[in-house]
Design a protein around this motif. Structure first.
Motif, PDB file in Angstrom:
ATOM      1  N   ASP A 183      23.087  -0.664  41.996  1.00  0.00           N
ATOM      2  CA  ASP A 183      22.837  -0.900  43.425  1.00  0.00           C
ATOM      3  C   ASP A 183      22.016  -2.170  43.643  1.00  0.00           C
ATOM      4  O   ASP A 183      22.184  -2.854  44.663  1.00  0.00           O
ATOM      5  CB  ASP A 183      22.098   0.296  44.044  1.00  0.00           C
ATOM      6  N   LEU A 186      24.517  -4.899  43.953  1.00  0.00           N
ATOM      7  CA  LEU A 186      25.364  -4.788  45.141  1.00  0.00           C
ATOM      8  C   LEU A 186      24.564  -4.992  46.422  1.00  0.00           C
ATOM      9  O   LEU A 186      25.092  -5.546  47.398  1.00  0.00           O
ATOM     10  CB  LEU A 186      26.061  -3.430  45.157  1.00  0.00           C
ATOM     11  N   SER A 190      26.431  -7.967  48.453  1.00  0.00           N
ATOM     12  CA  SER A 190      27.111  -7.583  49.694  1.00  0.00           C
ATOM     13  C   SER A 190      26.469  -8.217  50.925  1.00  0.00           C
ATOM     14  O   SER A 190      27.089  -8.267  51.993  1.00  0.00           O
ATOM     15  CB  SER A 190      27.122  -6.058  49.837  1.00  0.00           C
ATOM     16  N   CYS A 250      30.260  -6.979  39.612  1.00  0.00           N
ATOM     17  CA  CYS A 250      30.015  -6.345  40.910  1.00  0.00           C
ATOM     18  C   CYS A 250      30.714  -7.123  42.022  1.00  0.00           C
ATOM     19  O   CYS A 250      31.264  -6.533  42.961  1.00  0.00           O
ATOM     20  CB  CYS A 250      28.514  -6.263  41.188  1.00  0.00           C
ATOM     21  N   ALA A 254      33.587  -5.855  44.707  1.00  0.00           N
ATOM     22  CA  ALA A 254      33.363  -5.965  46.148  1.00  0.00           C
ATOM     23  C   ALA A 254      34.322  -6.948  46.816  1.00  0.00           C
ATOM     24  O   ALA A 254      34.250  -7.146  48.034  1.00  0.00           O
ATOM     25  CB  ALA A 254      31.923  -6.388  46.409  1.00  0.00           C
ATOM     26  N   LEU A 307      33.516   0.084  38.152  1.00  0.00           N
ATOM     27  CA  LEU A 307      32.908  -0.488  39.344  1.00  0.00           C
ATOM     28  C   LEU A 307      33.766  -0.348  40.604  1.00  0.00           C
ATOM     29  O   LEU A 307      33.239  -0.426  41.713  1.00  0.00           O
ATOM     30  CB  LEU A 307      32.564  -1.962  39.110  1.00  0.00           C
ATOM     31  N   TYR A 311      31.761   1.071  43.681  1.00  0.00           N
ATOM     32  CA  TYR A 311      31.555   0.308  44.908  1.00  0.00           C
ATOM     33  C   TYR A 311      31.963   1.117  46.139  1.00  0.00           C
ATOM     34  O   TYR A 311      31.291   1.077  47.180  1.00  0.00           O
ATOM     35  CB  TYR A 311      32.340  -0.999  44.855  1.00  0.00           C
ATOM     36  N   TYR A 314      29.196   3.362  46.766  1.00  0.00           N
ATOM     37  CA  TYR A 314      28.072   2.595  47.326  1.00  0.00           C
ATOM     38  C   TYR A 314      28.227   2.447  48.836  1.00  0.00           C
ATOM     39  O   TYR A 314      27.274   2.677  49.599  1.00  0.00           O
ATOM     40  CB  TYR A 314      28.027   1.229  46.647  1.00  0.00           C
ATOM     41  N   LYS A 315      29.413   2.099  49.277  1.00  0.00           N
ATOM     42  CA  LYS A 315      29.666   1.977  50.711  1.00  0.00           C
ATOM     43  C   LYS A 315      29.537   3.325  51.412  1.00  0.00           C
ATOM     44  O   LYS A 315      28.966   3.412  52.509  1.00  0.00           O
ATOM     45  CB  LYS A 315      31.060   1.378  50.944  1.00  0.00           C
ATOM     46  N   GLU A 320      25.592  -0.751  52.257  1.00  0.00           N
ATOM     47  CA  GLU A 320      25.668  -2.060  52.904  1.00  0.00           C
ATOM     48  C   GLU A 320      24.854  -2.125  54.196  1.00  0.00           C
ATOM     49  O   GLU A 320      24.593  -3.220  54.711  1.00  0.00           O
ATOM     50  CB  GLU A 320      27.134  -2.411  53.190  1.00  0.00           C
TER      51      GLU A 320
END
Length: 353
Positions: A183, A186, A190, A250, A254, A307, A311, A314-315, A320
């Protein structure tokens, strides 16, 4: 025929590597194990991963809640929580950080139960390195004797337990509640921010999928005698990645052009780790001993392959949009040509534009 013994997993995923859930899944399909009881910290949030997935993914696992942070816990109090007649021939301890409270109690209970195998999830972070350290670090690398995990090992050995102690490093994985390492990259990529990386960025890191960690932890069942004889095992992938390369991987995940990734190498002696998730220098282990002694087949995952789903997760976690502490970043970046106070102030209100 004799019924294979049950096993107990003691897990506190607030403070230890996020491998407990994957370990339970892995062991649930092992023919040596017929039932699984997890002694889980009562502070774990059942509405969040991985805890909310126990009932759906491994419904046959029995979960018993307890206050694992209670330093007054004793063998008697833990035994009462598990049931007066409960005993276990296999124990995996993924919670203890020192031989006190519930940690000491688990060792004492394992002694009382005449446990056949006591696997402890320690930490490679207690390795004591210097300029002469060779990498990857082996199990013979000196450890900090003052570390709680080292003291736990010593106490378990003093009781004569069949201890097998694993030393993991940086772990990520599906349904994890700890995502700090990747993270960090990212959060900055991002948002179009600079990535302050100490040194020259060629330092190597061992980032291991929790499913691979679980398979290694369960590999003690392949040869229990060899496991106890060796006692200490590094736990990590041998698919090593340089710090800068993590950033570019990463960016690939993304959908960001690598040319748009701005890594700023800084003097670690001057600024320290700042918010960077890894050590200033190389710090990685080798799983060769587990392969040789336990027949572990090695990792099935790589960060590059993982990844994509990471990712997306992560979103989904709001990565983000959430606030990010960038004060230390700005301390480093503000003195470079990359300084953009307005951009940093946009994501961290403590920074003045």
């Amino acid at each position: 025929s004799l019924r294979p013994p049950p096993r107990l997993e003691r897990t506190n995923e607030r403070t230890k590597p996020p491998a407990g859930f994957q370990l339970a899944k892995t062991l649930s399909s092992n023919p040596k194990i017929t039932s699984i009881t997890i002694l889980q910290d009562d502070a774990c949030d059942d509405a969040k991963e991985p805890f909310k997935s126990y009932s759906s993914d491994i419904p046959d696992v029995k979960i018993v809640k307890a206050n694992l942070g209670d330093d007054s816990a004793s063998a008697e109090s833990i035994q009462s929580i598990l049931g007066d007649d409960a005993s276990y021939e296999y124990v995996w301890d993924n919670a203890s950080k020192k031989p006190e409270g519930s940690g000491r109690a688990m060792c004492d209970l394992a002694k009382k139960w005449d446990t056949k195998l006591f696997a402890y999830v320690s930490s490679a972070g207690m390795y004591q390195t210097d300029d002469e350290t060779t990498y990857p670090m082996s199990e013979t690398t000196p450890v900090k004797e003052s570390a709680g995990q080292a003291q736990f090992d010593s106490y378990a050995v003093s009781l004569g337990l069949p201890l097998v102690s694993f030393r993991p490093q940086y772990i990520y994985g599906p349904k994890s509640n700890k995502n700090d390492y990747v993270d960090w990259y990212l959060d900055r990529i991002s948002r179009g921010l600079v990535l302050p990386v100490p040194g020259d960025g060629t330092q190597k890191v061992s980032l291991t999928n929790s499913e691979d960690v679980a398979s290694l932890l369960s590999s003690v069942l392949n040869d229990e005698d060899a496991a106890v004889e060796q006692r200490y095992f590094n736990c990590g992938t041998d698919d090593l990645i340089e710090y800068d390369e993590v950033a570019y991987l990463c960016a690939d995940a993304a959908g960001i052009d690598r040319d748009d990734v701005h890594v700023e190498h800084y003097d670690g002696d001057a600024y320290g780790k700042a918010k960077f998730p890894f050590r200033l220098t190389d710090f990685y282990v080798s799983p060769d001993t587990a392969k040789e002694k336990l027949g572990w087949e090695g990792p099935k995952h790589t960060l590059a392959d993982d990844l994509g789903w990471y990712y997306e997760g992560y979103k989904a976690r709001g990565g983000e949009e959430r606030g990010v502490d960038l004060a230390k970043d700005w301390e480093i970046v503000s003195e470079t040509d990359s300084a953009d106070a307005d951009l940093y102030a946009k994501y961290d209100s403590s920074i003045s534009a």
